[in-house]
Design a protein around this motif. Structure first.
Motif, PDB file in Angstrom:
ATOM      1  N   VAL A 187       0.835  -1.207   0.000  1.00 50.94           N
ATOM      2  CA  VAL A 187       0.000   0.000   0.000  1.00 50.94           C
ATOM      3  C   VAL A 187       0.867   1.253   0.000  1.00 50.94           C
ATOM      4  CG1 VAL A 187      -1.617   1.375   1.380  1.00 50.94           C
ATOM      5  CG2 VAL A 187      -2.021  -1.064   1.043  1.00 50.94           C
ATOM      6  N   LYS A 188       1.889   1.281   0.848  1.00 51.00           N
ATOM      7  CA  LYS A 188       2.733   2.478   0.919  1.00 51.00           C
ATOM      8  C   LYS A 188       3.516   2.666  -0.375  1.00 51.00           C
ATOM      9  CE  LYS A 188       5.187   5.237   4.225  1.00 51.00           C
ATOM     10  NZ  LYS A 188       5.483   5.406   5.659  1.00 51.00           N
ATOM     11  N   ASN A 241       1.146   4.128  -2.749  1.00 50.91           N
ATOM     12  CA  ASN A 241       0.944   5.535  -2.388  1.00 50.91           C
ATOM     13  C   ASN A 241       2.052   6.414  -2.945  1.00 50.91           C
ATOM     14  OD1 ASN A 241      -0.384   4.841   0.941  1.00 50.91           O
ATOM     15  ND2 ASN A 241      -1.462   5.152  -0.976  1.00 50.91           N
ATOM     16  N   HIS A 270      -4.108   6.817  -4.430  1.00 50.51           N
ATOM     17  CA  HIS A 270      -4.696   7.291  -3.187  1.00 50.51           C
ATOM     18  C   HIS A 270      -5.163   6.135  -2.305  1.00 50.51           C
ATOM     19  CE1 HIS A 270      -7.316   9.653  -0.489  1.00 50.51           C
ATOM     20  NE2 HIS A 270      -6.536  10.670  -0.821  1.00 50.51           N
ATOM     21  N   THR A 271      -5.080   6.342  -0.998  1.00 48.60           N
ATOM     22  CA  THR A 271      -5.464   5.316  -0.035  1.00 48.60           C
ATOM     23  C   THR A 271      -6.932   4.935  -0.161  1.00 48.60           C
ATOM     24  OG1 THR A 271      -3.796   6.115   1.528  1.00 48.60           O
ATOM     25  CG2 THR A 271      -5.547   4.741   2.421  1.00 48.60           C
ATOM     26  N   SER A 272      -7.802   5.898  -0.436  1.00 47.62           N
ATOM     27  CA  SER A 272      -9.232   5.604  -0.578  1.00 47.62           C
ATOM     28  C   SER A 272      -9.486   4.626  -1.717  1.00 47.62           C
ATOM     29  CB  SER A 272     -10.014   6.896  -0.823  1.00 47.62           C
ATOM     30  OG  SER A 272      -9.617   7.517  -2.036  1.00 47.62           O
ATOM     31  N   THR A 276      -8.155   1.011  -0.570  1.00 45.79           N
ATOM     32  CA  THR A 276      -9.023   0.331   0.393  1.00 45.79           C
ATOM     33  C   THR A 276     -10.308  -0.134  -0.270  1.00 45.79           C
ATOM     34  OG1 THR A 276      -9.861   2.495   1.104  1.00 45.79           O
ATOM     35  CG2 THR A 276      -8.138   1.500   2.437  1.00 45.79           C
ATOM     36  N   THR A 334      -8.780   0.865   6.963  1.00 42.39           N
ATOM     37  CA  THR A 334      -8.718   2.307   6.699  1.00 42.39           C
ATOM     38  C   THR A 334      -7.763   3.012   7.658  1.00 42.39           C
ATOM     39  OG1 THR A 334     -10.970   2.359   5.805  1.00 42.39           O
ATOM     40  CG2 THR A 334     -10.062   4.437   6.605  1.00 42.39           C
ATOM     41  N   TYR A 354      -4.026   1.868   7.062  1.00 44.33           N
ATOM     42  CA  TYR A 354      -3.432   2.459   5.860  1.00 44.33           C
ATOM     43  C   TYR A 354      -3.236   3.967   6.011  1.00 44.33           C
ATOM     44  CZ  TYR A 354      -4.329  -1.981   3.434  1.00 44.33           C
ATOM     45  OH  TYR A 354      -4.343  -3.304   3.051  1.00 44.33           O
ATOM     46  N   LEU A 355      -4.115   4.619   6.776  1.00 48.36           N
ATOM     47  CA  LEU A 355      -3.931   6.046   7.046  1.00 48.36           C
ATOM     48  C   LEU A 355      -2.722   6.276   7.949  1.00 48.36           C
ATOM     49  CD1 LEU A 355      -7.585   7.352   7.599  1.00 48.36           C
ATOM     50  CD2 LEU A 355      -6.005   8.051   5.788  1.00 48.36           C
ATOM     51  N   GLN A 409       0.702   6.654   6.443  1.00 49.87           N
ATOM     52  CA  GLN A 409       0.976   7.889   5.707  1.00 49.87           C
ATOM     53  C   GLN A 409       1.785   8.851   6.575  1.00 49.87           C
ATOM     54  OE1 GLN A 409      -0.206   7.696   2.501  1.00 49.87           O
ATOM     55  NE2 GLN A 409      -0.906   5.718   3.300  1.00 49.87           N
TER      56      GLN A 409
END
Length: 281
Positions: A24-25, A28, A33-35, A38, A86, A89-90, A93
């Motif tokens: 995921v990172k 990114n 985007h993370t949204s 997910t 969520t 993953y946030l 960041q």
């Protein structure tokens, strides 16, 4: 006698979960985007589980126990899966993956408190000692004792929130409607997570959507919502919960190692000592 094939299943499930944050990172950093990630993880995962569900044979007993109430209950509890993903993953960041995974695994002692509340019984001395061990390991693994270390408060909050939510997710996975087949249960739990993600991110999913995000979404969907749960379902019933949890703690070093190798994150020797202490808890 230990079924070594089952041990391998749990190991593979742990590896699958441990790779998620790094993927995921990395995505990114490429501008995804993370949204979007997910949403794709749970949407694609739900589609795959739906296909698996409808291609398997359903017996009469299963039909009788699969009620609307059961499906709603699983869907509601499944929202904790979406919230965990969520928040996790946030968190990465703002803080390193190596710190995020440690905060996520605070679910170990949070689950103990939840279990004590549900069962209305104080945990044993050995379990309390395990909690203390986890907390000591956390201080070392996150390198909080280093004077010049600076970690984002919002990142720490998101990470710890993910740990709390993960504890409820584990409770749902192990206690809610367990009489139903695992693929069916997983399907409705993932559906609940998908609905939570849609509510949380709302229009941002559409506004930030990129076609190039689909392969990344497919990858984390396979690791996070299909492969890992299936391997755990195959392995943990035979290894037992105690041994299964010990093996599953491999998720921590796998996540940190992948972050070091792929994201080039810096991990101090004292942090590895903390990870080792947590793995022994």
């Amino acid at each position: 006698m230990t079924d070594y094939k089952s041990v391998i299943h749990v190991v593979l499930g742990s590896i699958s979960y441990g790779l998620l944050a790094t993927i995921v990172k990395y995505a990114n950093d490429l501008g995804v985007h993370t949204s979007t990630l997910t949403f794709l993880q749970f949407f694609i995962g739900f589609l795959i589980l739906t296909v698996l569900q409808f291609t398997r044979r359903v017996n009469a007993k299963e039909k009788a126990t699969t009620t609307v109430k059961s499906r709603i209950k699983l869907t509601l509890w499944g929202s904790t899966l979406g919230l965990t993903t969520t928040l996790y993953y946030l968190s990465i960041q703002y803080i390193p993956v190596s710190v995020g995974i440690i905060l996520l695994m605070q679910s170990i002692w949070i689950s103990l408190i939840l279990e004590a509340i549900v069962n209305k019984q104080l945990p044993s001395k050995s379990k309390i000692l395990g909690v203390i061990t986890v907390l000591v390991g956390t201080v070392l693994a996150t390198n909080l004792i280093q004077a010049d270390i600076i970690l984002s408060p919002i990142g720490l909050l998101y990470g710890f929130g993910a740990g709390v939510s993960y504890a409820f997710s584990l409770y749902a996975s192990s206690r809610i409607e367990t009489q139903l087949p695992n693929i069916l249960r997983s399907r409705y739990l993932v559906l609940g997570g998908l609905l939570l993600i849609c509510l949380f991110w709302n229009r941002q999913i559409i506004d930030t959507f990129q076609v190039q995000a689909i392969p990344w979404g497919l990858l984390i969907a396979l690791f996070g919502t299909v492969i890992a749960p299936i391997f755990f379902t195959m392995g943990i019933p035979k290894t037992g919960v105690a041994l299964g949890n010990i093996i599953a703690s491999l998720e921590i070093p796998v996540s940190i190692t992948s972050a070091v190798l792929i994201l080039h994150e810096s991990v101090e020797p004292i942090q590895w000592i903390g990870v080792s202490i947590m793995d022994q808890s």
